[in-house]
Scaffold this motif. Structure first.
Motif, PDB file in Angstrom:
ATOM      1  N   VAL A   1      -9.957  -2.425   9.244  1.00 20.36           N
ATOM      2  CA  VAL A   1      -8.615  -1.858   9.333  1.00 20.36           C
ATOM      3  C   VAL A   1      -7.590  -2.981   9.472  1.00 20.36           C
ATOM      4  O   VAL A   1      -7.741  -3.866  10.313  1.00 20.36           O
ATOM      5  N   SER A   2      -6.568  -2.931   8.664  1.00 17.43           N
ATOM      6  CA  SER A   2      -5.514  -3.943   8.720  1.00 17.43           C
ATOM      7  C   SER A   2      -4.294  -3.470   9.481  1.00 17.43           C
ATOM      8  O   SER A   2      -3.474  -4.288   9.913  1.00 17.43           O
ATOM      9  N   SER A   3      -4.147  -2.151   9.659  1.00 12.65           N
ATOM     10  CA  SER A   3      -2.973  -1.631  10.347  1.00 12.65           C
ATOM     11  C   SER A   3      -3.255  -0.224  10.845  1.00 12.65           C
ATOM     12  O   SER A   3      -3.928   0.564  10.166  1.00 12.65           O
ATOM     13  N   ILE A   4      -2.763   0.092  12.037  1.00 16.82           N
ATOM     14  CA  ILE A   4      -2.888   1.422  12.631  1.00 16.82           C
ATOM     15  C   ILE A   4      -1.516   1.878  13.094  1.00 16.82           C
ATOM     16  O   ILE A   4      -0.793   1.124  13.753  1.00 16.82           O
ATOM     17  N   GLN A   5      -1.143   3.093  12.736  1.00 10.74           N
ATOM     18  CA  GLN A   5       0.066   3.686  13.305  1.00 10.74           C
ATOM     19  C   GLN A   5      -0.293   5.008  13.962  1.00 10.74           C
ATOM     20  O   GLN A   5      -0.930   5.868  13.348  1.00 10.74           O
ATOM     21  N   LEU A   6       0.082   5.143  15.236  1.00 15.67           N
ATOM     22  CA  LEU A   6      -0.116   6.379  15.981  1.00 15.67           C
ATOM     23  C   LEU A   6       1.243   7.016  16.215  1.00 15.67           C
ATOM     24  O   LEU A   6       2.091   6.472  16.928  1.00 15.67           O
ATOM     25  N   GLN A   7       1.491   8.159  15.560  1.00 18.62           N
ATOM     26  CA  GLN A   7       2.700   8.943  15.796  1.00 18.62           C
ATOM     27  C   GLN A   7       2.370  10.018  16.818  1.00 18.62           C
ATOM     28  O   GLN A   7       1.406  10.755  16.658  1.00 18.62           O
ATOM     29  N   ARG A   8       3.173  10.097  17.853  1.00 20.88           N
ATOM     30  CA  ARG A   8       2.954  11.114  18.880  1.00 20.88           C
ATOM     31  C   ARG A   8       3.843  12.320  18.592  1.00 20.88           C
ATOM     32  O   ARG A   8       4.997  12.169  18.188  1.00 20.88           O
ATOM     33  N   GLY A   9       3.296  13.513  18.830  1.00 24.52           N
ATOM     34  CA  GLY A   9       4.020  14.724  18.476  1.00 24.52           C
ATOM     35  C   GLY A   9       3.648  15.175  17.073  1.00 24.52           C
ATOM     36  O   GLY A   9       2.627  14.782  16.508  1.00 24.52           O
ATOM     37  N   VAL A  10       4.495  16.009  16.475  1.00 21.84           N
ATOM     38  CA  VAL A  10       4.211  16.526  15.129  1.00 21.84           C
ATOM     39  C   VAL A  10       4.288  15.406  14.093  1.00 21.84           C
ATOM     40  O   VAL A  10       3.468  15.312  13.189  1.00 21.84           O
TER      41      VAL A  10
ATOM     42  N   VAL B   1      -5.848  12.647  11.237  1.00 23.01           N
ATOM     43  CA  VAL B   1      -6.331  11.292  10.970  1.00 23.01           C
ATOM     44  C   VAL B   1      -6.447  11.096   9.462  1.00 23.01           C
ATOM     45  O   VAL B   1      -7.039  11.929   8.762  1.00 23.01           O
ATOM     46  N   THR B   2      -5.859  10.012   8.961  1.00 21.40           N
ATOM     47  CA  THR B   2      -5.995   9.653   7.552  1.00 21.40           C
ATOM     48  C   THR B   2      -6.404   8.187   7.438  1.00 21.40           C
ATOM     49  O   THR B   2      -6.059   7.366   8.285  1.00 21.40           O
ATOM     50  N   VAL B   3      -7.150   7.870   6.384  1.00 16.35           N
ATOM     51  CA  VAL B   3      -7.489   6.492   6.031  1.00 16.35           C
ATOM     52  C   VAL B   3      -6.900   6.232   4.653  1.00 16.35           C
ATOM     53  O   VAL B   3      -7.299   6.870   3.675  1.00 16.35           O
ATOM     54  N   ASN B   4      -5.920   5.363   4.578  1.00 14.06           N
ATOM     55  CA  ASN B   4      -5.210   5.073   3.324  1.00 14.06           C
ATOM     56  C   ASN B   4      -4.609   6.343   2.725  1.00 14.06           C
ATOM     57  O   ASN B   4      -4.534   6.498   1.502  1.00 14.06           O
ATOM     58  N   GLY B   5      -4.195   7.255   3.605  1.00 11.53           N
ATOM     59  CA  GLY B   5      -3.593   8.504   3.157  1.00 11.53           C
ATOM     60  C   GLY B   5      -4.571   9.609   2.860  1.00 11.53           C
ATOM     61  O   GLY B   5      -4.171  10.740   2.562  1.00 11.53           O
TER      62      GLY B   5
ATOM     63  N   PRO C   1       0.835  -1.205   0.000  1.00  9.70           N
ATOM     64  CA  PRO C   1       0.000   0.000   0.000  1.00  9.70           C
ATOM     65  C   PRO C   1       0.873   1.260   0.000  1.00  9.70           C
ATOM     66  O   PRO C   1       1.194   1.829   1.036  1.00  9.70           O
ATOM     67  N   VAL C   2       1.263   1.699  -1.188  1.00 13.09           N
ATOM     68  CA  VAL C   2       2.196   2.814  -1.323  1.00 13.09           C
ATOM     69  C   VAL C   2       1.653   4.075  -0.676  1.00 13.09           C
ATOM     70  O   VAL C   2       2.393   4.882  -0.110  1.00 13.09           O
ATOM     71  N   GLU C   3       0.341   4.274  -0.729  1.00 17.08           N
ATOM     72  CA  GLU C   3      -0.250   5.493  -0.168  1.00 17.08           C
ATOM     73  C   GLU C   3      -0.032   5.584   1.331  1.00 17.08           C
ATOM     74  O   GLU C   3      -0.086   6.658   1.919  1.00 17.08           O
ATOM     75  N   ILE C   4       0.251   4.449   1.988  1.00 14.63           N
ATOM     76  CA  ILE C   4       0.517   4.458   3.413  1.00 14.63           C
ATOM     77  C   ILE C   4       1.999   4.648   3.691  1.00 14.63           C
ATOM     78  O   ILE C   4       2.406   5.449   4.525  1.00 14.63           O
ATOM     79  N   SER C   5       2.835   3.946   2.965  1.00 16.63           N
ATOM     80  CA  SER C   5       4.269   4.019   3.237  1.00 16.63           C
ATOM     81  C   SER C   5       4.806   5.429   3.019  1.00 16.63           C
ATOM     82  O   SER C   5       5.797   5.831   3.628  1.00 16.63           O
ATOM     83  N   SER C   6       4.161   6.214   2.153  1.00 15.72           N
ATOM     84  CA  SER C   6       4.642   7.574   1.912  1.00 15.72           C
ATOM     85  C   SER C   6       4.311   8.517   3.067  1.00 15.72           C
ATOM     86  O   SER C   6       4.950   9.551   3.229  1.00 15.72           O
ATOM     87  N   LEU C   7       3.302   8.171   3.890  1.00  9.86           N
ATOM     88  CA  LEU C   7       2.906   9.038   4.996  1.00  9.86           C
ATOM     89  C   LEU C   7       3.426   8.560   6.343  1.00  9.86           C
ATOM     90  O   LEU C   7       3.705   9.353   7.222  1.00  9.86           O
ATOM     91  N   ARG C   8       3.541   7.270   6.512  1.00  9.78           N
ATOM     92  CA  ARG C   8       3.951   6.749   7.811  1.00  9.78           C
ATOM     93  C   ARG C   8       5.441   6.932   8.034  1.00  9.78           C
ATOM     94  O   ARG C   8       6.223   7.062   7.094  1.00  9.78           O
TER      95      ARG C   8
ATOM     96  N   ALA D   1      -0.712  14.533  17.622  1.00 11.87           N
ATOM     97  CA  ALA D   1      -0.439  13.174  17.159  1.00 11.87           C
ATOM     98  C   ALA D   1      -0.951  13.030  15.734  1.00 11.87           C
ATOM     99  O   ALA D   1      -1.683  13.880  15.219  1.00 11.87           O
ATOM    100  N   THR D   2      -0.553  11.918  15.105  1.00 16.22           N
ATOM    101  CA  THR D   2      -1.020  11.547  13.775  1.00 16.22           C
ATOM    102  C   THR D   2      -1.505  10.112  13.839  1.00 16.22           C
ATOM    103  O   THR D   2      -0.789   9.240  14.327  1.00 16.22           O
ATOM    104  N   LEU D   3      -2.716   9.871  13.350  1.00 19.89           N
ATOM    105  CA  LEU D   3      -3.298   8.529  13.363  1.00 19.89           C
ATOM    106  C   LEU D   3      -3.527   8.091  11.926  1.00 19.89           C
ATOM    107  O   LEU D   3      -4.364   8.644  11.217  1.00 19.89           O
TER     108      LEU D   3
END
Length: 792
Positions: free
Chosen positions: A203-212, A176-180, A106-113, A224-226
C-alpha cells in the motif's frame, strides 16, 4: 510525568541553538504555478518532514552540523535532491519541479477520495507512515493511532483475525476499497484483512474518511470509508527484503522488487510474503501467505495497469472469547476444539484463499479531462473445520442408525462449513478539472455469486465421507452512479455537491439453519451530500457538510424470517471542522452529528424462526468532537496527539431476555442508553524523538473509555477503560553497500497492562435471577517485534 516534561524542555532548548531554518517556494517548472502538498524531507527523516502549503511555501529545520540531503517529491514530478552543508544553509531555497511527462496519477483513487476542498473529516497515511510500523501485524492495527479508531485481535497479538471500529461503527459499516475496487464481503459486509496478509507492504497511501464521506463504490459507508491505494509509480529499479521476529514465535518475511521505468513506458512490481505466529491465546496460531504483482504501461496520456494479488490463511479459531470466570486465572483460554474428548481437536481451523484481479485503463483526453475504467474479479473459497460432539443425526438430514438393535440418535463428527464465491464487475469515472469547477461522474456495477455448503469429513458412526448436508446459493447485484463537484466561488470559498443513486438486489435461497427460508429483496437508495470549504488565510480553513447514507441489511439480518424482514438503515451526518497547517504546526478540530433511522442493533429478540438477529431501532444518534494535531518542537522532538469525545445513544430501547422459568421472552424498556462498543473517549499520542542522525524513537499511548457489550448500559456487561503504551525505534544504519539498511524494534504494551478491547454477552433469566455470560478477547501483555530491512 513532570520530570519527563522538564527533560523534554531542556533538550528542546539545547537543540534550538544548533538548528537552522530553510524556507522557500516549490513551483511547476513549466508553468511557474505553486505546488501544494509537495513532500519536503531531510535525510529521509519523515518525522521532521513537511508539506508545502497552498502558496507552495515550506519551512524546514535543518541539522546544525555536517552534510545533509534535502529531497522534494510530488506525484507526477521528478524527485528533486540536493546536498547541503550545515552552517551554510541557503536560508531561501526555491525549487522548480519538472513533470515526468507520464500519466502516473492514480485517477481511480482521486475520483473516490476527498479532494483538498472536500468538506469531510479525514486522515491520510503515506507509504513512509505505514512502513515504520509494519512488522507483520494486521492492517487495522496499523491504523490504531488515528482519531476515533479502536482495534482488537482474536489471537491477542494483532496477527490473524483483527477487528476495527471507527466512531463505534464496526468493519461491516466501513466501506473499504483498493484502488477504487470494493473489498467488503457482499453478504456479511465486513472486510477480512486476514485474507490479505501483509497487504500493507504493497500500500502506498491510505485515506480514512470518518462519517458518511464522499460517494464510493461497494457497500454503503455508515461509519467510515477506508481507501487503499497500491498503484504507486516508481521510476527507479529497486529491491527490498524485510524480515521480523517477535513474541509468540511470530515471523514475517517479505520480498519486494520493481523494475523501475523500462523503455520509458513499462513498470513491473512484485511482492511475496509469509507471516506466522503461535498467537497469545492458546492455539491461536496463524499461517498466512500472500503475493502481489502489478504491471503497467504508461505514456503521456495513457496508463494501463494489471494488478494480481492473493492471500491464503490458515488460523486456529479463537472466535469464542475467554469466559469471565476464567479471565483472571486463565486469560489465554481457548474453548475452540474442546468438544473433542481428551486433548483439543488439532485442526479447529479457518482456511480461506482469496484471489484478486484488477485491470485499469486511465486515459487523458486533454489537460482538463480524463477518465478511467476498471474491471475486477475476486475468487474466494475456503472453510472452517469443527469437531462437534453429540450431534443429532436428524440435524444433518440423516436417519439414525440402529446398532445392536438400538437406534443411535447422536454422533461425534468433524464438519466443514464452506464458502465458494465469485465477485466481479466494473467501475468507472470521468474527471474534469477547471479553473472554477472540478467534477467527477462515476459509478460501478458489481455482481456476487456465492455458494454456502457444509460437509461431514469424519463421524463416530458410519456416514458417507464428505456427506453434504446443506447446499445453498446467494446472489447480489449492486449498481451505483454518482456525480460530485467542487466549485470555486471565490479564491477562498469552495462549494461541494455529491449525488449518488445506488440500487441493490439480493437473493438468498435459504440459510444453513433455515433452508426453506427464501429472501428476495431489492433496494433503491439516493445519497445526497453537500458542503462548503472556506480559506480563512493560506494556513487555516473551515468546512461544513451534510450527507445522507443508506445501507441494506446483511445476510444474518435476513434470517429474521418472512414476517420480520428487516428494513434498510438511514444515516444523516453533519460534519464541521477547522484546519490549521503551517510548517511546524498542524491542527484539526471537527464536530459531528450522526442521526440514525432504523439502525440495526442486537436486542436479544428471537425472530419467527427462532434465531437471534439484529432488530431495527427507530431512533439513535452519535454526536462528538474530534481533535488532532502535530507540532515539531525542534529538530529533536515532535508530538502528535488526537482525542475523540462522543455521546452515542439508542433512544427508547427495548431488550428481549429469555426467561427459562416461564418459557418465554421478557422485555425490559430503557430510555437513552449507550450504543454497544461506542466509548465516550478515545485518545492517543505519539512522541517522536530523533536524538541523533538516522535514529527515530516513538513513544505511543492510547486511551479507550468504557465500552458496553450490549445496549442496556449495564456496567456488569462492559469492557473496562484502558490506557496502553508502546515504544518503537527505527535506526537506519550508515553504510554504502545497500540503498537502505534499517533495524526496527517495537515493544507493545510496555507496562504489561491487562486489557480487553472486545467482548460479547448473553443474558437470560433462570431460577428468578438475571444471569449474564460475558466473554472477552484479551490482548497480550508486554511483547515485542524486531525487524531488519535491506533495500537495493
Amino acid at each position: 510525568m513532570k520530570h519527563l516534561m522538564l527533560l523534554m524542555l531542556l533538550c528542546s532548548s539545547a537543540a534550538l541553538y544548533a538548528q537552522q531554518t530553510i524556507t522557500g517556494t516549490v513551483t511547476d517548472k513549466t508553468t511557474g504555478q505553486p505546488l501544494e502538498g509537495v513532500s519536503m524531507i531531510i535525510d529521509g527523516n519523515t518525522a521532521s518532514g513537511v508539506h508545502t502549503n497552498a502558496s507552495g511555501r515550506y519551512q524546514l529545520t535543518a541539522p546544525g552540523k555536517g552534510a545533509y540531503r534535502l529531497q522534494a517529491s510530488y506525484l507526477g514530478y521528478r524527485t528533486y535532491t540536493t546536498t547541503l552543508q550545515a552552517g551554510q544553509a541557503p536560508g531561501q531555497l526555491n525549487i522548480a519541479l519538472e513533470e515526468t511527462g507520464l500519466f502516473v496519477e492514480p485517477v481511480e483513487i482521486s475520483s473516490l477520495r476527498g479532494g483538498k476542498h472536500a468538506p469531510f473529516t479525514r486522515s491520510t497515511l503515506d507509504a513512509a507512515d505505514i512502513k515504520q510500523q509494519n512488522l507483520g501485524q494486521d492492517l487495522p492495527v496499523l491504523l490504531n493511532q488515528l482519531p476515533g479508531v479502536v482495534t482488537s485481535s482474536d489471537a491477542g497479538n494483532g496477527i490473524g483475525y483483527t477487528g476495527m471500529r471507527v466512531r463505534g461503527s464496526d468493519i461491516t459499516r466501513i466501506n473499504v476499497t483498493v484502488n477504487g475496487i470494493p473489498i467488503n464481503d457482499a453478504e456479511s459486509q465486513g472486510t477480512f484483512f486476514v485474507n490479505m496478509p501483509d497487504f500493507a507492504s504493497s500500500v502506498s497511501s491510505i485515506q480514512l474518511q470518518r462519517g458518511v464521506g464522499t460517494s464510493t463504490n461497494g457497500a454503503g459507508a455508515f461509519g467510515a470509508t477506508l481507501n487503499l491505494s497500491t498503484n504507486e509509480f516508481r521510476d527507479k529499479a529497486y529491491g527490498e527484503t524485510s524480515n521480523s521476529y517477535g513474541s509468540f514465535n511470530s515471523w514475517k518475511h517479505t520480498i519486494k522488487a520493481g523494475s523501475g521505468l523500462i523503455n520509458d513506458h513499462f513498470t513491473v512490481d512484485a511482492r511475496l510474503s509469509k507471516i506466522s505466529s503461535d498467537g497469545y491465546i492458546d492455539r491461536a496460531s496463524s499461517d498466512l501467505r500472500s503475493f502481489y504483482t502489478s504491471a503497467a504501461y504508461i505514456s503521456k496520456k495513457t496508463a494501463i495497469r494489471l494488478n494480481v494479488f492473493s492471500g491464503k490463511e490458515k488460523t486456529y479459531q479463537a472466535w469464542n472469547g475467554v469466559p469471565e470466570a476464567l479471565l483472571k486465572t486463565d486469560r489465554t483460554y481457548n474453548s475452540a476444539g474442546t468438544e473433542k474428548p481428551g486433548e483439543p481437536y488439532d485442526n479447529e481451523t479457518d482456511n480461506y484463499q482469496q484471489d484478486h484481479y484488477q485491470l485499469f485503463l486511465n486515459q487523458e483526453i486533454n489537460a482538463h479531462l480524463n477518465f478511467n475504467v476498471a474491471l475486477h474479479y475476486t475468487r474466494g473459497r475456503g472453510y472452517y473445520e469443527q469437531y462437534k460432539a453429540q450431534e443429532l443425526f436428524t440435524g444433518y438430514g440423516l436417519t439414525p442408525p440402529v446398532i445392536n438393535g438400538q437406534p443411535v440418535d447422536t454422533t461425534d463428527l468433524v464438519r466443514q462449513l464452506w464458502l465458494d464465491n465469485y465477485f466481479y464487475g466494473t467501475v468507472f469515472s470521468v474527471n474534469s478539472t477547471g479553473h472554477r469547477l472540478n467534477w467527477s461522474l462515476g459509478g460501478g456495477w458489481n455482481r456476487y455469486d456465492g455458494e454456502h455448503y457444509g460437509k461431514i469429513i469424519w463421524a463416530q458412526y458410519d456416514i458417507d465421507k464428505d456427506h453434504k448436508y446443506y447446499d445453498l446459493d446467494a446472489f447480489k447485484t449492486d449498481l451505483n452512479i454518482y456525480w460530485k463537484g467542487e466549485a470555486s466561488i471565490t479564491d477562498a470559498l469552495h462549494l461541494f455537491a455529491d449525488l449518488q443513486y445506488r440500487t441493490v438486489r439480493y437473493n438468498i435461497d435459504g440459510f444453513r439453519n433455515n433452508p426453506s427460508l427464501i429472501q428476495h429483496n431489492t433496494y433503491h437508495f439516493f445519497n445526497p451530500k453537500a458542503g462548503l470549504y472556506y480559506y480563512l488565510d493560506d494556513r487555516s480553513r473551515v468546512y461544513a457538510s451534510f450527507a445522507i447514507g443508506n445501507k441494506e441489511p446483511n445476510r444474518d439480518d435476513f434470517e429474521a424470517g418472512l414476517e420480520q424482514t428487516p428494513q434498510h438503515e438511514t444515516l444523516r451526518n453533519v460534519e464541521a471542522g477547522y484546519v490549521l497547517r503551517s510548517n511546524r504546526l498542524n491542527l484539526q478540530a471537527n464536530a459531528y452529528y450522526m442521526n440514525y433511522k432504523n439502525q440495526l442493533v442486537q436486542t436479544g429478540k428471537l425472530n419467527d424462526v427462532g434465531a437471534y438477529t439484529r432488530t431495527n431501532i427507530p431512533k439513535s444518534y452519535r454526536v462528538g468532537i474530534e481533535l488532532q494535531g502535530s507540532v515539531r518542537l525542534n529538530s529533536v522532538f515532535s508530538l502528535a496527539v488526537n482525542a475523540a469525545f462522543s455521546r452515542n445513544k439508542v433512544q427508547d430501547y427495548t431488550a428481549y431476555i429469555d426467561n427459562y422459568d416461564a418459557g418465554k421472552q421478557d422485555t425490559i424498556s430503557y430510555g437513552d442508553q449507550d450504543i454497544a462498543f461506542s466509548p465516550n473517549v478515545v485518545a492517543g499520542y505519539t512522541l517522536t524523538v530523533t536524538p541523533v542522525k538516522n535514529l527515530r524513537l516513538d513513544v505511543l499511548g492510547k486511551y479507550t473509555g468504557r465500552q458496553y457489550l450490549d445496549n442496556t448500559g449495564s456496567k456488569a456487561r462492559s469492557l473496562d477503560a484502558y490506557y496502553v503504551n508502546d515504544v518503537r525505534a527505527l535506526y537506519t544504519i550508515p553504510q554504502r553497500l545497500f540503498r537502505e539498511l534499517s533495524l526496527q524494534v517495537m515493544v507493545n504494551n510496555v507496562f504489561n497492562k491487562k486489557y480487553e478491547p472486545n467482548g460479547a454477552t448473553y443474558t437470560w433469566i433462570a431460577d428468578g435471577q438475571v444471569v449474564s455470560d460475558n466473554y472477552y478477547y484479551p490482548m497480550a501483555g508486554t511483547n515485542y517485534l524486531v525487524g531488519l530491512t535491506v533495500g537495493f
